[in-house]
Write an enzyme that holds these catalytic residues in place. Structure first.
Site, short mmCIF file in Angstrom:
data_model
loop_
_atom_site.label_atom_id
_atom_site.label_comp_id
_atom_site.label_asym_id
_atom_site.label_seq_id
_atom_site.Cartn_x
_atom_site.Cartn_y
_atom_site.Cartn_z
N PHE A 380 123.20 36.36 -28.03
CA PHE A 380 123.91 36.16 -26.77
C PHE A 380 124.69 34.85 -26.72
O PHE A 380 124.85 34.26 -25.64
CB PHE A 380 122.94 36.23 -25.58
N CYS A 381 125.21 34.38 -27.85
CA CYS A 381 125.96 33.12 -27.91
C CYS A 381 125.19 31.98 -27.27
O CYS A 381 125.76 31.10 -26.60
CB CYS A 381 127.32 33.28 -27.25
N ALA A 382 123.88 32.01 -27.47
CA ALA A 382 122.99 30.93 -27.01
C ALA A 382 121.88 30.80 -28.04
O ALA A 382 120.69 30.91 -27.73
CB ALA A 382 122.43 31.25 -25.63
#
Length: 439
Positions: A380-382
């Site tokens: 999740f781009c985290a």
């Protein structure tokens, strides 16, 4: 309404889903036949509100150049563009002297702010941020970035920030960047308390409201943040537009984000053959080129639609759906919902989870192929946050949104379901039945 509180669960009849595009789309199933698509990936991109689409369609025949012409359509488009700026300012409850700059996205907004920071600014950001808020600051060699470890309570977040700010050297300009709601867990952060801590130590704060603004009212004044950034495509308004709103001084003192027409007030030739440029001091300073008037109008339309629908009712209904999801997933053997602050932490309609012994990537594919349900799997781009929540190494490399792991180990990834104002309750129940069958 405080960002630190959220309405209790309510009966779904409190508020019907707002009409969105795609609500009647049929998709094929691998088992044969078609089914109504269940879009449960609002945290990535929310479907456009029907109201937004209708407003844009009504304006489209009158589309014209902005700030560029004396003709009627140009004047109309310019007025629409500037009115959109005022609508967004009202939606965010901005202060009278705040600027609203239209950008392409939250990522673009935070990169713009990073480019505008005074030389020598120290930036403080928790490792829990989305990459849009985690990465822009390190691209400038004259900025110093401090990455703070993931806190496990709201108070720990405030204490960690206060200690980092109090011991910074040198004691010059500083900026804190924090999310309003996690794009992984949906949990709300103590924005007002973090803003108070930042200001007490002579720092400024920017709020990444990409996940907060679509689900919860945001007041720049009440939260006392210096800037706020969000994206149109998460706020039920597509077309690649975003917003950076807040204090004008650093934006006015910095060079334009892009050089070109619109950002420049006058350009004159010098006798030595060069050019002298006088740049605008308004938001136009950072909006070079022909502006995305349709994107700006779409955001303004979404802001108006959410305001008129009433956030209290929208929040109550979303809390009902979120509670339904949490209760249903808790009954599925092997499911672990990811959380940073604990089960009782207030949150928006975003949940990430893993199923013991099952690949999140395969589960996401099965949900789509067999049940017509769209969710997200990956990191999740985290990356640092998800690895921390999965008890993995937060410093390991990996690709944005892609599963990890070698041939002899389970991929490191999670499933995420996210809901919003257009989510039918039946889609939530279909998802729960599907997960129970697949787990």
């Amino acid at each position: 309404m405080s960002v630190s509180t959220i309405a209790p669960a309510a009966d779904p009849s409190v508020c019907a889903p707002l009409p969105v595009l795609g609500r009647d789309v049929q998709v094929p199933l691998a088992t044969g036949g078609d089914i109504e698509y269940a879009a449960l990936d609002y945290a990535a991109s929310a479907p456009a509100l029907q109201r937004v689409w209708d407003d844009v369609a009504a304006y489209a025949p009158y589309y014209g150049s902005v700030h560029r012409g004396a003709g009627h359509l140009s004047q109309l488009s310019t007025e629409l563009f500037e009115n959109s700026r005022r609508e967004v300012a009202a939606f965010l409850d901005c202060r009278p002297d705040d600027q609203v700059v239209f950008t392409r996205s939250t990522t673009d907004s935070l990169n713009l702010l990073a480019a505008a920071l005074p030389a020598g600014t120290r930036v403080f950001v928790f490792e829990t941020e989305h990459h849009a808020a985690l990465l822009p600051w390190a691209r400038r060699a004259d900025l110093a970035v401090t990455y703070l470890d993931a806190p496990r309570t709201h108070q720990q977040a405030v204490d960690t920030l206060e200690q980092a700010l109090a011991t910074r050297e040198p004691h010059g300009p500083a900026l804190v960047c924090v999310t309003g709601a996690s794009n992984v867990t949906g949990e709300l952060w103590p924005v007002r308390e973090l803003a108070a801590a930042a200001h007490a130590h002579g720092a400024r704060i920017v709020l990444d409201a990409a996940q907060l603004a679509p689900h919860h009212p945001v007041s720049v004044r009440d939260l006392d943040v210096d800037w706020v950034a969000f994206s149109g495509h998460k706020l039920y308004a597509p077309f690649g537009s975003g917003v950076l709103a807040g204090r004008p001084d650093w934006l006015r003192e910095a060079g334009p984000y892009l050089a070109g027409g619109g950002a420049s007030r006058t350009v004159t030739r010098r006798t030595d053959g060069g050019v002298d440029v006088e740049w605008h001091e308004t938001a136009a300073r950072h909006e070079a080129g022909s502006p995305n008037v349709i994107g700006a109008y779409a955001i303004a339309s979404a802001c108006k639609a959410l305001t008129e629908a009433g956030f209290d009712a929208l929040v109550a209904r979303e809390q009902y759906l979120t509670d339904t999801l949490r209760t249903g997933l808790a009954k599925v053997p092997g499911v672990r919902i990811l959380s940073l602050f604990g089960d009782d932490s207030p949150r928006v309609g975003v949940l990430s989870f893993v199923v013991e012994g099952r690949s999140s990537t395969q589960l996401a594919a099965a949900l789509s192929a067999q049940y017509g349900i769209g969710v997200r799997d990956g990191l999740f781009c985290a990356h640092p946050l998800v690895r921390t929540l999965l008890d993995s190494d937060p410093h390991a490399p990996g690709e944005c949104g892609a599963p990890e792991g070698g041939p002899d180990e389970a991929p490191l990834s999670a499933l995420r379901i996210s809901v919003g104002v257009g989510t039918p309750e039946e889609h939530v129940h279909r998802f729960l039945r599907a997960v129970a069958a697949l787990a």
